[in-house]
Design an enzyme around this catalytic site. Structure first.
Site, PDB file in Angstrom:
ATOM      1  CG  HIS A  55      -0.241   0.066   2.534  1.00 35.62           C
ATOM      2  ND1 HIS A  55      -0.116  -1.019   3.370  1.00 35.62           N
ATOM      3  CD2 HIS A  55       0.387   1.081   3.159  1.00 35.62           C
ATOM      4  CE1 HIS A  55       0.546  -0.667   4.454  1.00 35.62           C
ATOM      5  NE2 HIS A  55       0.882   0.604   4.344  1.00 35.62           N
TER       6      HIS A  55
HETATM    7  P1  TYD Z   1      -1.394  -2.449   7.584  1.00 34.79           P
HETATM    8  O1  TYD Z   1      -1.009  -1.022   7.735  1.00 34.79           O
HETATM    9  O2  TYD Z   1      -1.986  -2.883   6.267  1.00 34.79           O
HETATM   10  O3  TYD Z   1      -0.139  -3.370   7.917  1.00 34.79           O
HETATM   11  P2  TYD Z   1       1.116  -3.790   7.029  1.00 34.79           P
HETATM   12  O4  TYD Z   1       1.454  -2.656   6.125  1.00 34.79           O
HETATM   13  O5  TYD Z   1       2.170  -4.030   8.022  1.00 34.79           O
HETATM   14  O6  TYD Z   1       0.810  -5.023   6.273  1.00 34.79           O
HETATM   15  O7  TYD Z   1      -2.375  -2.820   8.762  1.00 34.79           O
HETATM   16  C1  TYD Z   1      -2.829  -4.147   8.975  1.00 34.79           C
HETATM   17  C2  TYD Z   1      -4.108  -4.088   9.790  1.00 34.79           C
HETATM   18  O8  TYD Z   1      -3.841  -3.513  11.077  1.00 34.79           O
HETATM   19  C3  TYD Z   1      -5.213  -3.266   9.150  1.00 34.79           C
HETATM   20  O9  TYD Z   1      -6.440  -3.934   9.356  1.00 34.79           O
HETATM   21  C4  TYD Z   1      -5.215  -1.982   9.928  1.00 34.79           C
HETATM   22  C5  TYD Z   1      -4.670  -2.366  11.276  1.00 34.79           C
HETATM   23  N1  TYD Z   1      -3.875  -1.295  11.903  1.00 34.79           N
HETATM   24  C6  TYD Z   1      -4.452  -0.521  12.889  1.00 34.79           C
HETATM   25  O10 TYD Z   1      -5.625  -0.705  13.273  1.00 34.79           O
HETATM   26  N2  TYD Z   1      -3.717   0.490  13.454  1.00 34.79           N
HETATM   27  C7  TYD Z   1      -2.433   0.727  13.060  1.00 34.79           C
HETATM   28  O11 TYD Z   1      -1.778   1.665  13.612  1.00 34.79           O
HETATM   29  C8  TYD Z   1      -1.848  -0.078  12.041  1.00 34.79           C
HETATM   30  C9  TYD Z   1      -0.440   0.137  11.567  1.00 34.79           C
HETATM   31  C10 TYD Z   1      -2.612  -1.087  11.487  1.00 34.79           C
END
Ligand code: TYD
Length: 137
Positions: A55
């Site tokens: 993303h």
């Molecule tokens: P995401 O940012 O997509 O993680 P990565 O880039 O590490 O794969 O987040 C994964 C999930 O966690 C998504 O459902 C959102 C949640 N999340 C939160 O609720 N708060 C946060 O601060 C973060 C980073 C993620």
């Protein structure tokens, strides 16, 4: 930041205090990183076969640190991309807004520490690569 470039994302050497008892690496807002730190989170127990990221963020700036172990991080601005192997807890990768990122090849026991400029905001994410490319136009 629609027109941000991968070339604006740099490895930052953190200040360090070392003695026979070990090391301390220090991050201070505005001096070590050019933003106020509103949120800290960390990824751990990531299976080496899994990738994360996939993303971009519209407004969020981040400093990403391999606090333990190692992983590969690829940044992409829609025109060019660059990969970093992060394995030094005394370095942080500054990721400016508007950059697609993929993280993979996490070593066993690795910790990916992220210092972020804003609180979690689902509307700040671009999760579709084509949508990201359209945003960057
Ligand atoms: P995401 O940012 O997509 O993680 P990565 O880039 O590490 O794969 O987040 C994964 C999930 O966690 C998504 O459902 C959102 C949640 N999340 C939160 O609720 N708060 C946060 O601060 C973060 C980073 C993620």
């Amino acid at each position: 930041m629609k027109n941000s470039l991968v070339s604006e994302c740099n490895l930052i050497e953190l200040s360090q205090v070392s003695n026979r008892a070990g090391n301390i690496s220090i991050v201070e807002q505005y001096s070590s990183v050019p933003f106020s730190i509103e949120r800290i989170y960390y990824l751990y127990d990531t299976p080496c076969s899994e990738s994360r990221g996939g993303h971009a963020h519209k407004e969020l700036s981040q400093l990403i640190v391999a606090a333990s172990g190692s992983f590969n991080l690829t940044l992409d601005d829609g025109i060019s991309s660059k990969s970093f192997f992060l394995n030094n807890p005394n370095q942080g990768l500054l990721v400016v807004p508007g950059i697609w990122r993929d993280l993979r090849d996490f070593s066993s026991g690795s910790i990916c520490l992220v210092l972020a400029s804003h609180k979690y905001d689902v509307s700040d994410y671009l999760r579709d690569y084509q949508e990201f490319l359209n945003y960057k136009k």
